[in-house]
Write an enzyme that holds these catalytic residues in place. Structure first.
Site, PDB file in Angstrom:
ATOM      1  N   CYS A  26       5.838  -0.247   6.985  1.00  0.00           N
ATOM      2  CA  CYS A  26       5.490   0.923   6.181  1.00  0.00           C
ATOM      3  C   CYS A  26       6.689   1.286   5.329  1.00  0.00           C
ATOM      4  O   CYS A  26       7.823   1.271   5.818  1.00  0.00           O
ATOM      5  CB  CYS A  26       5.136   2.069   7.123  1.00  0.00           C
ATOM      6  SG  CYS A  26       4.738   3.602   6.271  1.00  0.00           S
ATOM      7  N   LEU A  27       6.433   1.635   4.068  1.00  0.00           N
ATOM      8  CA  LEU A  27       7.534   2.009   3.178  1.00  0.00           C
ATOM      9  C   LEU A  27       8.243   3.272   3.654  1.00  0.00           C
ATOM     10  O   LEU A  27       9.389   3.512   3.291  1.00  0.00           O
ATOM     11  CB  LEU A  27       7.021   2.192   1.739  1.00  0.00           C
ATOM     12  CG  LEU A  27       6.518   0.902   1.075  1.00  0.00           C
ATOM     13  CD1 LEU A  27       5.950   1.202  -0.304  1.00  0.00           C
ATOM     14  CD2 LEU A  27       7.633  -0.140   0.987  1.00  0.00           C
TER      15      LEU A  27
ATOM     16  N   GLN B 280       2.890   9.940   1.213  1.00  0.00           N
ATOM     17  CA  GLN B 280       4.236   9.355   1.292  1.00  0.00           C
ATOM     18  C   GLN B 280       5.135   9.751   0.122  1.00  0.00           C
ATOM     19  O   GLN B 280       6.343   9.590   0.201  1.00  0.00           O
ATOM     20  CB  GLN B 280       4.143   7.823   1.352  1.00  0.00           C
ATOM     21  CG  GLN B 280       3.524   7.313   2.636  1.00  0.00           C
ATOM     22  CD  GLN B 280       3.379   5.815   2.581  1.00  0.00           C
ATOM     23  OE1 GLN B 280       2.380   5.300   2.083  1.00  0.00           O
ATOM     24  NE2 GLN B 280       4.375   5.093   3.079  1.00  0.00           N
TER      25      GLN B 280
ATOM     26  N   HIS C  45      -2.299   7.747   6.831  1.00  0.00           N
ATOM     27  CA  HIS C  45      -1.274   8.574   6.167  1.00  0.00           C
ATOM     28  C   HIS C  45      -1.886   9.867   5.635  1.00  0.00           C
ATOM     29  O   HIS C  45      -1.295  10.940   5.765  1.00  0.00           O
ATOM     30  CB  HIS C  45      -0.656   7.821   4.980  1.00  0.00           C
ATOM     31  CG  HIS C  45       0.475   6.912   5.346  1.00  0.00           C
ATOM     32  ND1 HIS C  45       1.601   7.337   6.004  1.00  0.00           N
ATOM     33  CD2 HIS C  45       0.662   5.587   5.112  1.00  0.00           C
ATOM     34  CE1 HIS C  45       2.443   6.313   6.170  1.00  0.00           C
ATOM     35  NE2 HIS C  45       1.891   5.227   5.641  1.00  0.00           N
TER      36      HIS C  45
ATOM     37  N   HIS D 261      -4.475   1.834   7.531  1.00  0.00           N
ATOM     38  CA  HIS D 261      -3.095   2.341   7.578  1.00  0.00           C
ATOM     39  C   HIS D 261      -2.896   3.475   6.562  1.00  0.00           C
ATOM     40  O   HIS D 261      -2.325   4.517   6.892  1.00  0.00           O
ATOM     41  CB  HIS D 261      -2.153   1.154   7.290  1.00  0.00           C
ATOM     42  CG  HIS D 261      -0.697   1.487   7.229  1.00  0.00           C
ATOM     43  ND1 HIS D 261       0.227   0.936   8.091  1.00  0.00           N
ATOM     44  CD2 HIS D 261       0.010   2.288   6.390  1.00  0.00           C
ATOM     45  CE1 HIS D 261       1.435   1.404   7.786  1.00  0.00           C
ATOM     46  NE2 HIS D 261       1.333   2.221   6.755  1.00  0.00           N
ATOM     47  N   GLU D 262      -3.414   3.272   5.343  1.00  0.00           N
ATOM     48  CA  GLU D 262      -3.211   4.282   4.283  1.00  0.00           C
ATOM     49  C   GLU D 262      -4.048   5.537   4.528  1.00  0.00           C
ATOM     50  O   GLU D 262      -3.584   6.651   4.266  1.00  0.00           O
ATOM     51  CB  GLU D 262      -3.521   3.701   2.901  1.00  0.00           C
ATOM     52  CG  GLU D 262      -2.717   2.461   2.499  1.00  0.00           C
ATOM     53  CD  GLU D 262      -1.219   2.557   2.731  1.00  0.00           C
ATOM     54  OE1 GLU D 262      -0.669   3.668   2.688  1.00  0.00           O
ATOM     55  OE2 GLU D 262      -0.595   1.511   2.987  1.00  0.00           O
TER      56      GLU D 262
ATOM     57  N   GLY E 269       0.831  -1.198   0.000  1.00  0.00           N
ATOM     58  CA  GLY E 269       0.000   0.000   0.000  1.00  0.00           C
ATOM     59  C   GLY E 269       0.863   1.244   0.000  1.00  0.00           C
ATOM     60  O   GLY E 269       2.015   1.218   0.458  1.00  0.00           O
TER      61      GLY E 269
HETATM   62 NI    NI Z   1       2.653   3.309   5.510  1.00  0.00          NI
END
Ligand code: NI
Length: 167
Positions: free
Chosen positions: A91-92, A51, A137, A133-134, A46
């Site tokens: 998380c990226l 991000q 963000h 989660h997204e 995701g």
């Molecule tokens: Ni993330």
């Protein structure tokens, strides 16, 4: 399509609140395509526009094994939550860190697709966790903020060390 640079925690830009998309146009479709490419390349399941330092409410996800189930949600909203689940998240923007977070087990989401059409969907399991989660963000929240202060401090120190090594 293009790969986009991913902001790393604790970059303050990860805490900006994204604004709603007024019109799903070619620019938004290009953003979603670039985000998807960036997510697959990372690789991740995701990615939120926040991000990649674009503060618009767009998320891309693919929780399938085969990486053939891309989902793009524009202006996603959680309409209802049900149950509870705990799972390890990564998380990226927080590379190499995996921590347990408590989330709703099932959520009902409303969003626009890339044609600008509204849809509603009930999701559970990994996709439900991913959606929550997204959307966090987009609201300027990174999953490590659910952890204790002490853990957050340790994670920041670890990431600062990593950044020095890779710089
Ligand atoms: Ni993330």
């Amino acid at each position: 399509m293009a790969l986009l640079p991913i902001l790393r925690y604790p970059d303050p830009r990860l805490h900006k609140k994204a604004s709603r998309v007024d019109v799903v146009d070619a620019g938004i479709r290009k953003l979603a395509a670039d985000m998807a490419e960036t997510m697959y390349e990372a690789p991740g399941i995701g990615l939120a526009a926040t991000q990649v330092d674009v503060h618009k409410r767009v998320i891309v996800m693919d929780v399938s094994e085969e990486k053939n189930d891309l989902r793009v949600f524009v202006n996603p909203e959680i309409l209802s939550r049900e149950g509870e689940c705990e799972g390890e998240e990564g998380c990226l923007s927080v590379p190499g860190i995996y921590e347990t977070v408590k989330r709703a087990a099932k959520v009902r989401v409303r969003a626009l697709n890339l044609e600008g059409e509204p849809f509603e969907l009930e999701v559970e399991g990994l996709l439900a966790v991913c959606v929550q989660h997204e959307i966090d963000h987009l609201d300027g929240k990174v999953f490590v903020e659910y952890l204790s202060r002490l853990k957050q401090t340790r994670i920041k120190a670890k990431l600062a060390k990593q950044a020095r090594i890779t710089a």
